[in-house]
Design an enzyme around this catalytic site. Structure first.
Site, mmCIF file in Angstrom:
data_model
loop_
_atom_site.group_PDB
_atom_site.id
_atom_site.type_symbol
_atom_site.label_atom_id
_atom_site.label_comp_id
_atom_site.label_asym_id
_atom_site.label_seq_id
_atom_site.Cartn_x
_atom_site.Cartn_y
_atom_site.Cartn_z
ATOM 1 N N HIS A 245 -5.721 3.563 1.068
ATOM 2 C CA HIS A 245 -4.044 3.221 0.928
ATOM 3 C C HIS A 245 -3.886 1.857 0.688
ATOM 4 O O HIS A 245 -3.405 1.139 -0.466
ATOM 5 C CB HIS A 245 -3.460 3.779 2.304
ATOM 6 C CG HIS A 245 -3.505 4.920 2.674
ATOM 7 N ND1 HIS A 245 -3.020 6.185 2.077
ATOM 8 C CD2 HIS A 245 -4.443 5.780 3.559
ATOM 9 C CE1 HIS A 245 -3.282 7.396 2.494
ATOM 10 N NE2 HIS A 245 -4.381 7.019 3.445
HETATM 11 O O1 RIB Z 1 -1.028 5.706 5.922
HETATM 12 C C1 RIB Z 1 -1.746 4.684 5.473
HETATM 13 C C2 RIB Z 1 -1.813 3.394 6.382
HETATM 14 O O2 RIB Z 1 -1.926 3.728 8.005
HETATM 15 C C3 RIB Z 1 -2.935 2.547 6.080
HETATM 16 O O3 RIB Z 1 -2.227 1.154 6.067
HETATM 17 C C4 RIB Z 1 -3.922 2.771 7.225
HETATM 18 O O4 RIB Z 1 -4.615 1.484 7.411
HETATM 19 C C5 RIB Z 1 -3.027 3.008 8.158
HETATM 20 O O5 RIB Z 1 -2.590 1.820 8.770
#
Ligand code: RIB
Ligand code: CA
Length: 327
Positions: A245
């Site tokens: 992500h």
């Molecule tokens: O949903 C994904 C996010 O949540 C990313 O930033 C991951 O590192 C967690 O923090």
């Protein structure tokens, strides 16, 4: 001329990949890293960030400690150590000595506020953790939002549902009240929301993991074991591909063509504690309503204009991720 950027992170595995990406991007100049609770406790996240910066040869970049918990009432989520490891790096550094790093004397919210006010419009913000630090800056000075260059937020979901909760993505679910403040603040330009709609599309493949294993770049050597740990639980909804992500969000800041489908739409956060607690609510009706009325789109209370990432250039993401891993 590279763009100055502050990265606000909760020290997880995909955060580490994003940080490596930003540090080697000729488009970006990382002027500070600010740390927030989330995937792991804030002090663990500080050490995780310190290890990335040291490995990348950038231990000179100031790292500021931020919020250790939410600014408002929030759902009680279990720590994400099962995805990110106890150390935020897939249990690859447990028991090692603390990394050498430049710890800022100011707390994260103070540092973010000062750096943006000193250079109005010039400093961009990339948030890849819960929005507690930004919430604290805004609670202290709502005018701060107008001084920020570009804001890119990894978080939320327009149509893809949630991951931490049925309707909520983790970074928003950890602190919905802070996220609600961020959603409706008076940003100089509509911020970019890089949510699950795009991060579940632009994923790492088996090919990336094969490349990682060859350790052809310093980033690959560092990220190989953490990403393999993270993949086991992080890819349950996308297997065999693996979302990364925060890496998508970092690339989107450096490369506007990465997310070509990003209409400006009103967005708000449900901070009310019901079944959709922590959901990002996007008003897809807005353009039609504006056409019908021949006027500016109506905005309900709590909504602000955001660029909502709906579709990524997946091939572009995959090729840039391969380049990070030495391909
Ligand atoms: O949903 C994904 C996010 O949540 C990313 O930033 C991951 O590192 C967690 O923090
Ligand atoms: Ca993160």
């Amino acid at each position: 001329m590279p763009r100055a950027v502050i990265i606000d992170t909760d020290g997880g595995v995909d955060d580490a990949a994003a940080l490596w990406w930003a540090l080697r991007s000729p488009e970006l100049d990382v002027v500070a890293v600010t740390v927030v609770w989330g995937n792991v406790a804030v002090d663990t996240a500080m050490a995780s960030v310190g290890r990335v910066l040291a490995a990348a040869g950038r231990a000179d970049i100031p790292v500021a400690r931020g919020a250790a918990g939410p600014v408002g009432v929030a759902p009680g989520l279990r720590p994400a150590t099962f995805i990110h490891g106890d150390d935020g790096l897939g249990n690859t550094t447990n028991g090692l000595a603390a990394p050498a790093m430049t710890v800022a004397t100011e707390a994260a919210p103070a540092l973010i506020g000062r750096l943006c006010r000193e250079r109005p419009g010039e400093v961009s913000l990339l948030t890849i953790g819960p929005l507690s630090n930004l919430g604290l800056v805004l609670a202290d000075d709502p005018g701060f939002a107008a001084t920020v260059g570009e804001l890119v937020v990894m978080g939320g979901s327009a149509r893809a549902g949630g991951n931490a909760l049925p309707a909520a993505e983790a970074n928003i679910a950890h602190d919905p009240m802070a996220a609600a403040l961020v959603a409706e603040a008076g940003w100089a330009q509509p911020p970019l929301l890089v949510g699950l709609d795009v991060t579940r599309e632009a994923t790492l493949t088996d090919g990336h993991f094969a490349l990682l294993g060859e350790h052809r770049s310093a980033a690959a050597a560092f990220l190989d074991a953490p990403l393999r740990f993270y993949r086991q639980f992080g890819s349950v909804l996308t297997a065999p591909d693996c979302p990364c992500h925060d890496l998508v969000a970092a690339m989107a800041l450096a490369d506007p063509d990465l997310i070509p489908d990003a209409p400006v739409l009103p967005m708000a956060v449900d901070a009310a504690g019901g079944p959709a607690w922590g959901a990002t609510v996007v008003d897809f009706r807005a353009p039609a309503v504006a056409r019908l009325r021949g006027a500016e789109q109506d905005r309900a209370p709590g909504f602000g204009p955001w660029r909502i990432g709906l579709g990524a250039d997946v091939a572009r993401f995959r090729s840039q991720a391969a380049a990070l891993f030495g391909g």
